[in-house]
Design an enzyme around this catalytic site. Structure first.
Site, short mmCIF file in Angstrom:
data_model
loop_
_atom_site.label_atom_id
_atom_site.label_comp_id
_atom_site.label_asym_id
_atom_site.label_seq_id
_atom_site.Cartn_x
_atom_site.Cartn_y
_atom_site.Cartn_z
N HIS A 68 11.03 1.00 -10.32
CA HIS A 68 9.68 1.37 -10.77
C HIS A 68 9.82 2.54 -11.74
CE1 HIS A 68 5.60 2.88 -10.77
NE2 HIS A 68 5.22 1.72 -10.27
N SER A 85 -2.91 -0.81 -13.87
CA SER A 85 -4.38 -0.76 -13.88
C SER A 85 -5.03 -2.12 -13.63
CB SER A 85 -4.90 -0.14 -15.18
OG SER A 85 -4.47 1.22 -15.27
N GLU A 119 5.53 -3.73 -16.14
CA GLU A 119 4.55 -2.66 -15.99
C GLU A 119 4.67 -1.67 -17.14
OE1 GLU A 119 3.34 -2.22 -11.58
OE2 GLU A 119 5.04 -0.92 -11.96
N GLU A 129 8.21 5.17 -12.05
CA GLU A 129 8.13 6.49 -11.42
C GLU A 129 9.46 6.90 -10.81
OE1 GLU A 129 4.65 5.63 -9.06
OE2 GLU A 129 3.44 5.57 -10.90
N GLY A 131 -1.87 3.54 -13.67
CA GLY A 131 -2.76 4.59 -13.17
C GLY A 131 -3.66 5.21 -14.23
N ASN A 161 1.53 -1.83 -4.18
CA ASN A 161 2.48 -0.71 -4.11
C ASN A 161 1.68 0.53 -3.74
OD1 ASN A 161 4.31 1.34 -4.58
ND2 ASN A 161 4.39 1.05 -6.81
N LYS A 164 2.77 3.41 -3.08
CA LYS A 164 3.39 4.67 -3.56
C LYS A 164 3.38 5.70 -2.42
CE LYS A 164 2.05 3.33 -8.16
NZ LYS A 164 1.68 3.71 -9.51
P1 PGA Z 1 -1.72 1.05 -10.88
O1 PGA Z 1 -0.15 1.12 -10.56
O2 PGA Z 1 -2.22 -0.29 -10.44
O3 PGA Z 1 -2.32 2.19 -10.07
O4 PGA Z 1 -1.87 1.25 -12.34
C1 PGA Z 1 0.66 0.00 -10.73
C2 PGA Z 1 2.08 0.30 -10.30
O5 PGA Z 1 2.58 1.39 -10.61
O6 PGA Z 1 2.73 -0.53 -9.65
#
Ligand code: PGA
Length: 248
Positions: free
Chosen positions: A92, A208, A162, A94, A168, A9, A11
């Site tokens: 997601h 992560s 997640e 976010e 992140g 992803n 983003k």
């Molecule tokens: P990350 O994000 O691997 O940077 O922690 C995962 C995600 O939000 O899909």
């Protein structure tokens, strides 16, 4: 046997220059023994799908629930498909946070995506507070019930667990914690959809994931792959994650 999936992803990252990275990934890992999905920003979907060929599937990161209409700035599932996407990430955390997306929104979007012939990657996950107050499974159960539409099959649905606090941040749940949630998601899918859909749906872990922890995570029960943010931006890192998955 469920075929494993490594999903990236991107983003809100990635310009045309980054397509070279994708091309390198396709050349090195296009025939790896797992499905590879990259979800770049919408502006790159068309070019990414022509650069990648058949070895890597391309997906969107969101879509609107309507087919067309007066929705400035939004993108429909059909438009994603027209640009070359085969998948779309929905719900997601976010998006749930930045755009106030409820389970109901996510379910309507997923239904529209499936009707347009896309496969959906539906995300769920608890906040740190919800985990610390022992509400993780209640939250995940509610998100699954509310966000997954009835129209899914084992082919067109992927679920991504997640934990919000792991995205992140470099923090990762223990392997037991990941296993508990993945087993729970599997049981809920089987209870609602029966063995056919329930046992064939892939469940990805996200938050992560990096080359150094991927192999351990892929050894956990009911982890069928990963949804990777930061580490999917570098072909070298994502390649190592793919290799760990393919040999798990
Ligand atoms: P990350 O994000 O691997 O940077 O922690 C995962 C995600 O939000 O899909």
């Amino acid at each position: 046997m469920r075929r494993k999936m490594a999903a990236g992803n991107w983003k809100m990252n990635g310009l045309q220059d980054n397509l070279a990275e994708l091309e390198a990934l396709a050349q090195s890992y296009g025939d790896a023994d797992c499905d590879i999905l990259i979800c770049p920003p919408a502006t790159l979907i068309h070019r990414a799908s022509s650069v990648c060929g058949d070895g890597i599937a391309i997906g969107g990161q969101d879509c609107h629930n309507a087919e067309t209409g007066a929705h400035t700035g939004d993108i429909s599932a059909q438009m994603l498909k027209d640009a070359g996407a085969t998948h779309v990430i929905l719900g997601h955390s976010e998006r749930r946070e930045d755009h106030n997306e409820s389970d109901n929104h996510v379910r309507l979007k997923a239904r529209a995506a499936i009707e347009s012939g896309l496969k959906v990657v539906i995300c769920c996950g608890e906040s740190l507070e919800e985990r610390e107050t022992n509400n993780t499974l209640d939250i995940i159960g509610g998100q699954l019930a509310g966000s997954i539409p009835d129209q899914v099959t084992g082919e067109n649905l992927v679920v991504a667990y997640e934990p919000i606090w792991a995205i992140g941040t470099g923090k990762v749940p223990t392997l037991d914690q990941i296993g508990d949630v993945h087993d729970f998601i599997r049981a809920r899918l089987v209870r609602r959809f029966g063995d056919g859909v329930g046992l064939s749906t892939r469940i990805l872990y996200g938050g992560s994931v990096k080359p150094s922890n991927a192999a351990d995570i892929f050894g956990v029960s009911n982890v069928d792959g990963a949804l990777v943010g930061g580490a999917s931006l570098k072909a070298e890192d994502f390649g190592q994650i793919i290799a760990a998955l393919a040999s798990s």
